[in-house]
Design a protein around this motif. Structure first.
Motif, short mmCIF file in Angstrom:
data_model
loop_
_atom_site.label_atom_id
_atom_site.label_comp_id
_atom_site.label_asym_id
_atom_site.label_seq_id
_atom_site.Cartn_x
_atom_site.Cartn_y
_atom_site.Cartn_z
N SER A 256 0.84 -1.20 0.00
CA SER A 256 0.00 0.00 0.00
C SER A 256 0.87 1.25 0.00
O SER A 256 0.41 2.34 0.36
N ASP A 257 2.15 1.09 -0.39
CA ASP A 257 3.11 2.20 -0.32
C ASP A 257 3.49 2.70 -1.71
O ASP A 257 3.64 1.92 -2.65
N THR A 258 3.68 3.99 -1.80
CA THR A 258 4.18 4.60 -3.02
C THR A 258 5.69 4.78 -2.91
O THR A 258 6.24 4.90 -1.80
N GLY A 259 6.37 4.78 -4.04
CA GLY A 259 7.81 4.96 -4.00
C GLY A 259 8.39 5.04 -5.38
O GLY A 259 7.67 5.03 -6.39
N GLU A 260 9.71 5.12 -5.44
CA GLU A 260 10.42 5.17 -6.72
C GLU A 260 11.85 4.69 -6.51
O GLU A 260 12.35 4.63 -5.39
N PHE A 261 12.51 4.34 -7.60
CA PHE A 261 13.93 4.04 -7.59
C PHE A 261 14.68 5.29 -8.02
O PHE A 261 14.34 5.92 -9.02
N ARG A 262 15.67 5.66 -7.24
CA ARG A 262 16.53 6.78 -7.60
C ARG A 262 17.97 6.34 -7.46
O ARG A 262 18.41 5.99 -6.37
N ASP A 263 18.68 6.32 -8.56
CA ASP A 263 20.08 5.85 -8.57
C ASP A 263 20.18 4.43 -8.01
O ASP A 263 21.13 4.09 -7.29
N GLY A 264 19.18 3.60 -8.34
CA GLY A 264 19.20 2.21 -7.91
C GLY A 264 18.76 1.96 -6.48
O GLY A 264 18.78 0.82 -6.02
N VAL A 265 18.37 3.01 -5.79
CA VAL A 265 17.96 2.89 -4.39
C VAL A 265 16.46 3.15 -4.27
O VAL A 265 15.94 4.11 -4.84
N LEU A 266 15.76 2.29 -3.54
CA LEU A 266 14.32 2.45 -3.35
C LEU A 266 14.04 3.58 -2.36
O LEU A 266 14.57 3.59 -1.26
N ARG A 267 13.20 4.50 -2.78
CA ARG A 267 12.74 5.56 -1.88
C ARG A 267 11.25 5.33 -1.64
O ARG A 267 10.46 5.24 -2.60
N VAL A 268 10.86 5.24 -0.38
CA VAL A 268 9.47 5.01 -0.01
C VAL A 268 8.85 6.35 0.39
O VAL A 268 9.35 7.03 1.30
N PHE A 269 7.78 6.72 -0.27
CA PHE A 269 7.14 8.01 0.00
C PHE A 269 6.08 7.93 1.10
O PHE A 269 5.75 8.92 1.73
N GLY A 270 5.52 6.75 1.32
CA GLY A 270 4.47 6.60 2.31
C GLY A 270 3.28 5.86 1.74
O GLY A 270 3.25 5.52 0.55
N ARG A 271 2.30 5.62 2.57
CA ARG A 271 1.14 4.85 2.15
C ARG A 271 0.26 5.64 1.18
O ARG A 271 0.17 6.87 1.27
N VAL A 272 -0.36 4.91 0.29
CA VAL A 272 -1.29 5.53 -0.65
C VAL A 272 -2.37 6.28 0.13
O VAL A 272 -2.75 7.39 -0.21
N ASP A 273 -2.85 5.66 1.23
CA ASP A 273 -3.93 6.28 2.02
C ASP A 273 -3.47 7.54 2.76
O ASP A 273 -4.30 8.29 3.25
N ASP A 274 -2.14 7.74 2.90
CA ASP A 274 -1.64 8.90 3.64
C ASP A 274 -1.49 10.14 2.76
O ASP A 274 -1.09 11.19 3.25
N MET A 275 -1.76 10.00 1.47
CA MET A 275 -1.74 11.17 0.60
C MET A 275 -2.93 12.06 0.96
O MET A 275 -4.05 11.59 1.13
N ILE A 276 -2.68 13.34 1.08
CA ILE A 276 -3.71 14.31 1.47
C ILE A 276 -4.07 15.15 0.25
O ILE A 276 -3.18 15.72 -0.40
N ASN A 277 -5.35 15.20 -0.08
CA ASN A 277 -5.81 16.00 -1.22
C ASN A 277 -6.41 17.29 -0.67
O ASN A 277 -7.52 17.31 -0.14
N THR A 278 -5.65 18.37 -0.78
CA THR A 278 -6.10 19.65 -0.24
C THR A 278 -6.21 20.66 -1.38
O THR A 278 -5.22 20.99 -2.04
N TRP A 311 -11.44 23.18 1.51
CA TRP A 311 -10.29 22.57 0.83
C TRP A 311 -10.47 21.08 0.54
O TRP A 311 -9.64 20.47 -0.11
N GLY A 312 -11.53 20.48 1.04
CA GLY A 312 -11.70 19.02 0.91
C GLY A 312 -11.01 18.33 2.06
O GLY A 312 -11.63 17.62 2.85
N GLN A 313 -9.70 18.57 2.19
CA GLN A 313 -8.94 18.13 3.35
C GLN A 313 -8.01 19.25 3.78
O GLN A 313 -7.50 20.01 2.96
N ARG A 314 -7.81 19.33 5.08
CA ARG A 314 -6.91 20.32 5.66
C ARG A 314 -5.69 19.61 6.22
O ARG A 314 -5.82 18.60 6.92
N VAL A 315 -4.50 20.08 5.92
CA VAL A 315 -3.27 19.48 6.42
C VAL A 315 -3.03 19.94 7.85
O VAL A 315 -2.99 21.14 8.14
N VAL A 316 -2.89 18.97 8.76
CA VAL A 316 -2.64 19.29 10.17
C VAL A 316 -1.50 18.39 10.67
O VAL A 316 -1.19 17.37 10.05
#
Length: 377
Positions: A256-278, A311-316
């Motif tokens: 359930s996590d988003t991420g990418e490879f950068r220079d061959g190293v996995l970077r984890v951005f966080g859970r899909v559900d933790d994305m905030i749409n504001t 805003w739909g969602q507020r970042v706190v």
């Protein structure tokens, strides 16, 4: 073997049962903390084949699931860990063993043929860690431990004997949740041999260390979401064929996590559900947390989105502080790094973040807290 034993992992009987489950001479085991019910795992129902251990997920996205792990998967994870660290050794168990990160410390000890040192099951305190570490560090050969980010942060903040003891370990695995860049840098600068880990119950624990997969582990990104494969993959979920079919496909587990490879190293951005749409802009909670914890006197941060009519969602943000902070300066730091939509509209200082699972912030509890308290910061 299709029987299932429900045991408190803090008892000596659990270690014997786990050893028997691993070598096939005994039934599968389900670790249940003292006072915790096993009803949701249906212990009286026939057990799925090839199961040595059932561990609950943290339930951070809903009802906890029972993850079915084979002896082969558990051993593969332990062996790959020892290979990456440079050899088997003695382990200090510093977290609850009813979660995968804790029980894997016991599995690694069994595979290594060493006796684990257990910290007392009390609230984590640097002094208690120092005393237990002393017992582990007296062993011959490499000595390892595994911590959650909160434990690492407390030891680094405390300094002194606890930090000196941690520095003496040959490797300190840190996982279960994202560790802040500030805490990681302070630990590394202090000489602690930190290895950040990424994994979950479904992969028998950490399977990517410092962004690099362990031996035999496959990692790919599909539509921005991390997928994992390898011999340590679980067989699915207890009595939940639908969830199993959705998450385990053709030898791959879709996280359930988003991420990418950068220079061959996995970077984890966080859970899909933790994305905030504001306001139509998507904000990664983990990115905001990293900026906040890089600021002075911010020991921990958890960022969530709460419903907002405009805003739909507020970042706190909920913060654990070590001293006074200027909220406007915190907002400015986030704005400069990530843009105006990511700047928290509201802050709440707390003595400690509510947790669910091994070191994972209970985001749902925080959303409820902000909603019930109201306010605009």
């Amino acid at each position: 073997m299709h029987d299932l034993r429900v045991l408190d992992p803090d008892t000596s009987e659990f270690m014997k049962a786990l050893r028997a489950a691993l070598d096939g001479s005994g039934p599968a085991v389900l670790p249940v903390a003292a006072g915790q019910s096993a009803v949701d795992m249906a212990p009286d129902h026939p057990l799925e084949p090839d199961t040595a251990l059932i561990v609950r997920t943290s339930g951070s996205t809903g009802t906890p699931k029972g993850v079915l792990l084979s002896a082969a998967a558990l051993r593969a994870s332990a062996e790959a860990t020892h290979e990456r660290l440079g050899g088997s050794g003695t382990w200090l168990l510093a977290m609850p063993a009813h979660h995968i990160a804790g029980v894997q410390v016991l599995v690694r000890s069994i595979v290594a043929g060493t006796e684990p040192v257990r910290m007392p099951r009390t609230a984590f305190r640097p002094k208690v860690f120092t005393e237990s570490a002393s017992d582990a560090l007296g062993s011959l050969g490499p000595v390892y431990t595994a911590l959650v980010p909160t434990q690492l942060a407390r030891i680094v903040e405390d300094g002194g004997d606890a930090l000196a003891a941690l520095r003496a370990f040959d490797a300190v695995l840190v996982g279960g949740a994202a560790v802040s860049a500030a805490t990681l840098l302070r630990a590394l600068d202090a000489g602690v041999r930190v290895r950040t880990t990424y994994g979950m119950s479904e992969t028998a624990g950490g399977c990517v260390y410092d962004g690099l997969p362990l031996a035999g582990v496959g990692v790919r990104i599909a539509d921005g979401v991390i997928e994992l494969s390898g011999p340590m993959l679980a067989n699915g979920y207890r009595l939940d064929p639908t969830a199993t079919a959705e998450s385990f496909v053709d030898g791959w587990f879709r996280t359930s996590d988003t991420g990418e490879f950068r220079d061959g190293v996995l970077r984890v951005f966080g859970r899909v559900d933790d994305m905030i749409n504001t306001g139509g802009v998507k904000v990664a909670a983990a990115a905001v947390e990293n900026v906040l914890t890089a600021q002075g006197n911010v020991a921990e941060a958890c960022v969530v989105g709460v419903p907002d009519a405009e805003w739909g969602q507020r970042v706190v943000a909920a913060l654990v502080l070590t001293g006074a902070v200027d909220e406007d300066e915190l907002r400015s730091a986030v704005r400069a790094e990530l843009g105006a939509p990511a700047a928290p509209k509201e802050f709440r200082a707390m003595d400690a973040l509510p947790l669910i699972g091994p070191g994972k912030p209970d985001r749902r509890a925080l959303v409820e807290m902000f909603c019930s308290q109201g306010g605009n910061g």
